[in-house]
Structures are given as structure tokens and as C-alpha cells.
Design a protein around this motif. Structure first.
Motif, PDB file in Angstrom:
ATOM      1  N   GLU A   4       0.822  -1.208   0.000  1.00 32.33           N
ATOM      2  CA  GLU A   4       0.000   0.000   0.000  1.00 32.33           C
ATOM      3  C   GLU A   4       0.859   1.262   0.000  1.00 32.33           C
ATOM      4  OE1 GLU A   4      -3.206   2.047   3.001  1.00 32.33           O
ATOM      5  OE2 GLU A   4      -2.900  -0.105   3.098  1.00 32.33           O
ATOM      6  N   PRO A   5       0.667   2.142  -0.999  1.00 33.79           N
ATOM      7  CA  PRO A   5       1.382   3.421  -1.012  1.00 33.79           C
ATOM      8  C   PRO A   5       0.978   4.264   0.201  1.00 33.79           C
ATOM      9  CG  PRO A   5       0.367   2.995  -3.138  1.00 33.79           C
ATOM     10  CD  PRO A   5      -0.164   1.974  -2.177  1.00 33.79           C
ATOM     11  N   THR A   6       1.826   5.166   0.603  1.00 28.15           N
ATOM     12  CA  THR A   6       1.537   5.977   1.782  1.00 28.15           C
ATOM     13  C   THR A   6       0.506   7.062   1.514  1.00 28.15           C
ATOM     14  OG1 THR A   6       3.432   7.369   1.283  1.00 28.15           O
ATOM     15  CG2 THR A   6       3.774   5.575   2.847  1.00 28.15           C
ATOM     16  N   ARG A   7       0.412   7.540   0.285  1.00 23.49           N
ATOM     17  CA  ARG A   7      -0.537   8.620  -0.023  1.00 23.49           C
ATOM     18  C   ARG A   7      -1.563   8.122  -1.029  1.00 23.49           C
ATOM     19  NH1 ARG A   7       0.461  14.119  -0.543  1.00 23.49           N
ATOM     20  NH2 ARG A   7       0.601  14.623   1.602  1.00 23.49           N
ATOM     21  N   LEU A   8      -2.773   7.905  -0.547  1.00 25.03           N
ATOM     22  CA  LEU A   8      -3.871   7.476  -1.404  1.00 25.03           C
ATOM     23  C   LEU A   8      -5.062   8.387  -1.170  1.00 25.03           C
ATOM     24  CD1 LEU A   8      -3.736   3.613  -0.831  1.00 25.03           C
ATOM     25  CD2 LEU A   8      -3.121   4.813  -2.933  1.00 25.03           C
ATOM     26  N   VAL A  24     -16.900   1.177   4.329  1.00 21.94           N
ATOM     27  CA  VAL A  24     -15.642   0.822   3.699  1.00 21.94           C
ATOM     28  C   VAL A  24     -15.226   1.984   2.820  1.00 21.94           C
ATOM     29  CG1 VAL A  24     -16.002  -1.670   3.767  1.00 21.94           C
ATOM     30  CG2 VAL A  24     -16.766  -0.388   1.785  1.00 21.94           C
ATOM     31  N   GLU A  25     -13.930   2.103   2.617  1.00 18.81           N
ATOM     32  CA  GLU A  25     -13.390   3.133   1.736  1.00 18.81           C
ATOM     33  C   GLU A  25     -12.559   2.454   0.663  1.00 18.81           C
ATOM     34  OE1 GLU A  25     -12.587   6.948   4.538  1.00 18.81           O
ATOM     35  OE2 GLU A  25     -11.257   5.234   4.870  1.00 18.81           O
ATOM     36  N   VAL A  26     -12.500   3.086  -0.494  1.00 19.12           N
ATOM     37  CA  VAL A  26     -11.745   2.545  -1.619  1.00 19.12           C
ATOM     38  C   VAL A  26     -10.797   3.629  -2.138  1.00 19.12           C
ATOM     39  CG1 VAL A  26     -13.481   3.157  -3.366  1.00 19.12           C
ATOM     40  CG2 VAL A  26     -11.940   1.255  -3.779  1.00 19.12           C
ATOM     41  N   ALA A  27      -9.624   3.198  -2.589  1.00 17.87           N
ATOM     42  CA  ALA A  27      -8.649   4.117  -3.186  1.00 17.87           C
ATOM     43  C   ALA A  27      -8.040   3.443  -4.404  1.00 17.87           C
ATOM     44  CB  ALA A  27      -7.549   4.465  -2.191  1.00 17.87           C
TER      45      ALA A  27
END
Length: 67
Positions: A4-8, A24-27
């Protein structure tokens, strides 16, 4: 599995309303995949889905496969 990237840019459904802790959240991942996480505990790692997996999921939702 992608790390997982740090900035999404996380988004939650407009159907969530004011119930921010029960969603739930999605990026979108840089490679076109998606990360999915539970708002009750954002410190836990998000689940990662490839672009093909996410597309198949969305098609299933639209076809009523999860009703």
C-alpha cells in the motif's frame, strides 16, 4: 499482492451518509488496482485487488450477483 502506497485518495460511498465509522473506503492504486479498507480500524492494512478483479467485482454488483 501490492504494498500500500503511503498517499492514497480514499473515498467512501455517498450512501454512507453521516455514518462514517461503519463503512468501507476505496482508493485507486497507481497500477489501476484498488485498495479497500474498513473505516472502523484504518490502522489495519487495506485489501488490494487488481484492476481485473475490481472490474469483475463491479460487474457482479451491477448484475445483482450479491443481492
Amino acid at each position: 499482492m501490492s504494498s500500500e502506497p503511503t498517499r492514497l485518495l480514499w473515498q467512501k460511498s455517498s450512501f454512507s451518509g453521516g455514518n462514517g465509522g461503519q463503512c468501507v473506503e476505496v482508493a485507486q492504486a497507481p497500477d489501476g488496482g484498488r485498495y479497500l479498507r474498513d473505516t472502523k480500524d484504518r490502522s489495519r492494512p487495506a485489501h488490494y485487488f487488481t484492476e481485473a478483479e475490481w472490474d469483475a467485482f463491479l460487474k457482479g454488483v451491477k448484475a445483482g450477483e450479491f443481492d
